[in-house]
Design a protein around this motif. Structure first.
Motif, PDB file in Angstrom:
ATOM      1  N   ARG A  58       0.836  -1.212   0.000  1.00 38.78           N
ATOM      2  CA  ARG A  58       0.000   0.000   0.000  1.00 38.78           C
ATOM      3  C   ARG A  58       0.871   1.261   0.000  1.00 38.78           C
ATOM      4  N   GLY A 154      -8.764  -3.222  18.037  1.00 37.58           N
ATOM      5  CA  GLY A 154      -8.449  -3.456  19.450  1.00 37.58           C
ATOM      6  C   GLY A 154      -7.501  -2.408  20.012  1.00 37.58           C
ATOM      7  N   THR A 178     -17.501   6.996   4.256  1.00 41.01           N
ATOM      8  CA  THR A 178     -17.223   5.946   5.252  1.00 41.01           C
ATOM      9  C   THR A 178     -18.466   5.080   5.441  1.00 41.01           C
ATOM     10  N   SER A 179     -18.238   3.773   5.590  1.00 44.32           N
ATOM     11  CA  SER A 179     -19.361   2.826   5.635  1.00 44.32           C
ATOM     12  C   SER A 179     -20.043   2.781   7.000  1.00 44.32           C
TER      13      SER A 179
HETATM   14  C1  BJW Z   1     -17.613   6.365  -1.769  1.00 44.62           C
HETATM   15  C2  BJW Z   1     -16.947   6.360  -2.985  1.00 44.62           C
HETATM   16  C3  BJW Z   1     -16.898   7.573  -3.661  1.00 44.62           C
HETATM   17  C4  BJW Z   1     -16.835   4.377  -2.226  1.00 44.62           C
HETATM   18  N1  BJW Z   1     -17.453   8.649  -3.130  1.00 44.62           N
HETATM   19  N2  BJW Z   1     -18.174   7.450  -1.272  1.00 44.62           N
HETATM   20  C5  BJW Z   1     -18.575  -4.526  18.315  1.00 44.62           C
HETATM   21  C6  BJW Z   1     -19.349  -3.384  18.326  1.00 44.62           C
HETATM   22  C7  BJW Z   1     -18.778  -2.113  18.307  1.00 44.62           C
HETATM   23  C8  BJW Z   1     -17.389  -1.962  18.258  1.00 44.62           C
HETATM   24  C9  BJW Z   1     -16.616  -3.097  18.240  1.00 44.62           C
HETATM   25  C10 BJW Z   1     -17.187  -4.361  18.271  1.00 44.62           C
HETATM   26  N3  BJW Z   1     -16.196  -5.288  18.228  1.00 44.62           N
HETATM   27  C11 BJW Z   1     -15.015  -4.633  18.164  1.00 44.62           C
HETATM   28  C12 BJW Z   1     -15.251  -3.295  18.170  1.00 44.62           C
HETATM   29  C13 BJW Z   1     -14.244  -2.208  18.092  1.00 44.62           C
HETATM   30  C14 BJW Z   1     -13.596  -2.144  16.724  1.00 44.62           C
HETATM   31  C15 BJW Z   1     -14.693  -2.109  15.657  1.00 44.62           C
HETATM   32  O1  BJW Z   1     -15.293  -1.090  15.381  1.00 44.62           O
HETATM   33  N4  BJW Z   1     -14.947  -3.244  15.004  1.00 44.62           N
HETATM   34  C16 BJW Z   1     -16.014  -3.315  14.003  1.00 44.62           C
HETATM   35  C17 BJW Z   1     -15.546  -4.095  12.788  1.00 44.62           C
HETATM   36  C18 BJW Z   1     -17.253  -3.912  14.661  1.00 44.62           C
HETATM   37  N5  BJW Z   1     -12.833  -0.910  16.696  1.00 44.62           N
HETATM   38  C19 BJW Z   1     -11.582  -0.865  17.128  1.00 44.62           C
HETATM   39  O2  BJW Z   1     -10.998  -1.851  17.524  1.00 44.62           O
HETATM   40  C20 BJW Z   1     -10.931   0.505  17.165  1.00 44.62           C
HETATM   41  N6  BJW Z   1     -10.427   0.746  18.472  1.00 44.62           N
HETATM   42  C21 BJW Z   1     -11.229   0.851  19.533  1.00 44.62           C
HETATM   43  O3  BJW Z   1     -12.429   0.713  19.466  1.00 44.62           O
HETATM   44  O4  BJW Z   1     -10.560   1.152  20.688  1.00 44.62           O
HETATM   45  C22 BJW Z   1     -11.302   1.242  21.910  1.00 44.62           C
HETATM   46  C23 BJW Z   1     -11.928   2.572  22.162  1.00 44.62           C
HETATM   47  C24 BJW Z   1     -12.803   2.690  23.193  1.00 44.62           C
HETATM   48  C25 BJW Z   1     -13.403   3.900  23.466  1.00 44.62           C
HETATM   49  C26 BJW Z   1     -13.102   5.025  22.737  1.00 44.62           C
HETATM   50  C27 BJW Z   1     -12.203   4.915  21.735  1.00 44.62           C
HETATM   51  C28 BJW Z   1     -11.626   3.685  21.443  1.00 44.62           C
HETATM   52  C29 BJW Z   1      -9.774   0.564  16.187  1.00 44.62           C
HETATM   53  C30 BJW Z   1     -10.234   0.512  14.781  1.00 44.62           C
HETATM   54  C31 BJW Z   1      -9.041   0.458  13.834  1.00 44.62           C
HETATM   55  C32 BJW Z   1      -9.494   0.379  12.390  1.00 44.62           C
HETATM   56  N7  BJW Z   1      -8.404   0.087  11.579  1.00 44.62           N
HETATM   57  C33 BJW Z   1      -8.607  -0.038  10.126  1.00 44.62           C
HETATM   58  C34 BJW Z   1      -7.341  -0.682   9.480  1.00 44.62           C
HETATM   59  C35 BJW Z   1      -6.091   0.069   9.799  1.00 44.62           C
HETATM   60  C36 BJW Z   1      -5.773   1.152   8.805  1.00 44.62           C
HETATM   61  C37 BJW Z   1      -5.367   0.599   7.476  1.00 44.62           C
HETATM   62  O5  BJW Z   1      -4.736  -0.461   7.372  1.00 44.62           O
HETATM   63  O6  BJW Z   1      -5.690   1.275   6.475  1.00 44.62           O
HETATM   64  O7  BJW Z   1      -8.941   1.227   9.553  1.00 44.62           O
HETATM   65  S1  BJW Z   1     -10.000  -1.060   9.670  1.00 44.62           S
HETATM   66  C38 BJW Z   1     -10.446  -0.163   8.256  1.00 44.62           C
HETATM   67  O8  BJW Z   1     -11.803   0.294   8.444  1.00 44.62           O
HETATM   68  C39 BJW Z   1      -9.541   1.093   8.250  1.00 44.62           C
HETATM   69  C40 BJW Z   1     -10.544   2.173   7.992  1.00 44.62           C
HETATM   70  O9  BJW Z   1     -10.050   3.424   8.436  1.00 44.62           O
HETATM   71  C41 BJW Z   1     -11.778   1.709   8.704  1.00 44.62           C
HETATM   72  C42 BJW Z   1     -13.052   2.337   8.227  1.00 44.62           C
HETATM   73  O10 BJW Z   1     -13.334   1.992   6.896  1.00 44.62           O
HETATM   74  P1  BJW Z   1     -14.033   3.039   5.951  1.00 44.62           P
HETATM   75  O11 BJW Z   1     -13.160   4.209   5.757  1.00 44.62           O
HETATM   76  O12 BJW Z   1     -15.405   3.307   6.423  1.00 44.62           O
HETATM   77  O13 BJW Z   1     -14.030   2.262   4.538  1.00 44.62           O
HETATM   78  P2  BJW Z   1     -15.100   1.231   3.960  1.00 44.62           P
HETATM   79  O14 BJW Z   1     -14.457   0.500   2.847  1.00 44.62           O
HETATM   80  O15 BJW Z   1     -15.748   0.435   5.011  1.00 44.62           O
HETATM   81  O16 BJW Z   1     -16.254   2.192   3.369  1.00 44.62           O
HETATM   82  C43 BJW Z   1     -16.047   3.064   2.262  1.00 44.62           C
HETATM   83  C44 BJW Z   1     -17.342   3.799   1.981  1.00 44.62           C
HETATM   84  O17 BJW Z   1     -17.089   4.726   0.941  1.00 44.62           O
HETATM   85  C45 BJW Z   1     -18.481   2.883   1.506  1.00 44.62           C
HETATM   86  O18 BJW Z   1     -19.665   3.184   2.234  1.00 44.62           O
HETATM   87  C46 BJW Z   1     -18.657   3.238   0.034  1.00 44.62           C
HETATM   88  O19 BJW Z   1     -20.006   3.214  -0.404  1.00 44.62           O
HETATM   89  C47 BJW Z   1     -18.142   4.650  -0.003  1.00 44.62           C
HETATM   90  N8  BJW Z   1     -17.570   5.048  -1.293  1.00 44.62           N
HETATM   91  N9  BJW Z   1     -16.502   5.047  -3.224  1.00 44.62           N
HETATM   92  C48 BJW Z   1     -18.106   8.529  -1.930  1.00 44.62           C
HETATM   93  N10 BJW Z   1     -16.274   7.639  -4.861  1.00 44.62           N
END
Ligand code: BJW
Length: 230
Positions: A58, A154, A178-179
């Motif tokens: 990447r 995590g 964002t999704s």
């Molecule tokens: C367009 C378009 C165009 C396309 N125009 N639009 C159960 C319930 C709730 C929470 C949890 C749970 N189990 C675990 C958790 C916590 C967990 C979590 O949320 N898990 C879920 C999967 C359920 N979260 C964590 O662990 C986070 N930490 C945490 O919670 O710590 C504790 C805490 C407690 C209290 C306060 C604060 C914190 C850490 C999350 C780390 C995420 N990391 C990643 C990967 C690392 C980065 C990398 O390698 O790049 O980050 S995961 C991945 O998803 C990446 C992204 O930043 C993130 C979000 O994705 P995003 O950006 O939304 O992309 P997509 O692909 O999902 O969506 C794209 C959208 O664009 C789509 O809707 C398309 O339609 C649209 N689109 N083209 C406009 N042209």
């Protein structure tokens, strides 16, 4: 605009038209691995080579000359420059397209692709080349201490206090590309709603958090973001 304090959240969709794949598009896989299986501290402990390879690929892609900011990144930078109040841009993206477009008041809550971190000292280095588990750290000289400076599942996202402070005093919250699957970012709209801010979603399609927003704009970010902010 009649607003004073704007918070903007961006996700992978804003960079899609710059040529960077989103996470949950199509199969959502990277070389047959689910993102949840490579973007975790456990995956890195189990197979650092594989996780480094994921980020090396990447990083290499991000540095290609045809990957550049699109009109949506540029419109947000222009908004920051001309808006009279405060604009905080919070991105979940680890690419550098917002800063290349000119945004300055920017938080990378999930880290940055071009940064590595020493797990011993916590020191962060900018790094453009491929890296592997046998790389030696520039600060401690040890092998195997460097990891991508990325927030994995995590782990605690970066600068959360600043983000929550801004959300608690915003009067407009805009979520772009964002999704709404990943927390805590997916919960920001509820904080903005709780302080009476107007909330707007700009996305290709309704996100998982659609019902929490006051306004919805569906279409490509490169078209809809400039139209909305100008
Ligand atoms: C367009 C378009 C165009 C396309 N125009 N639009 C159960 C319930 C709730 C929470 C949890 C749970 N189990 C675990 C958790 C916590 C967990 C979590 O949320 N898990 C879920 C999967 C359920 N979260 C964590 O662990 C986070 N930490 C945490 O919670 O710590 C504790 C805490 C407690 C209290 C306060 C604060 C914190 C850490 C999350 C780390 C995420 N990391 C990643 C990967 C690392 C980065 C990398 O390698 O790049 O980050 S995961 C991945 O998803 C990446 C992204 O930043 C993130 C979000 O994705 P995003 O950006 O939304 O992309 P997509 O692909 O999902 O969506 C794209 C959208 O664009 C789509 O809707 C398309 O339609 C649209 N689109 N083209 C406009 N042209």
């Amino acid at each position: 605009m009649q607003y004073q304090n704007i918070v903007i959240l961006t996700g992978a969709g804003i960079s899609a038209e710059s040529g960077i794949r989103t996470f949950r598009a199509a199969d959502g896989l990277w070389e047959n691995h689910r993102i949840e299986d490579v973007a975790t501290p456990e995956a890195f402990a189990r197979n650092p080579e594989l996780v480094h390879q994921f980020y090396n690929q990447r990083r290499e892609q991000l540095l290609m000359p045809d990957i550049r900011p699109n009109p949506a990144h540029l419109a947000l930078a222009k908004l920051e420059q001309y808006f009279k109040g405060e604009v905080l841009l919070v991105t979940q993206n680890i690419d550098n397209l917002h800063e290349r477009a000119g945004s300055r008041n920017l938080i990378h809550m999930h880290g940055e692709l071009l940064n590595l971190r020493c797990t011993t000292s916590g020191q962060v280095f900018t790094h453009h080349k491929p890296v592997g588990p046998d790389a030696r750290c520039g600060c401690c000289g040890q092998m195997g201490t460097l990891r991508p400076d990325i927030v994995w599942f995590g782990e605690m996202p970066m600068q959360m206090e600043l983000i929550y402070d801004a959300l608690e005093s915003c009067d407009l919250f805009i979520s772009i590309g964002t999704s709404g699957h990943v927390y805590p970012a997916a919960g920001f709209v509820e904080i903005a709603n709780s302080v009476g801010a107007e909330t707007v979603e700009i996305n290709l399609e309704p996100s998982k958090k659609q019902s929490a927003f006051d306004r919805h704009i569906y279409g490509p970010a490169s078209r809809e973001v400039p139209l909305f902010v100008e």
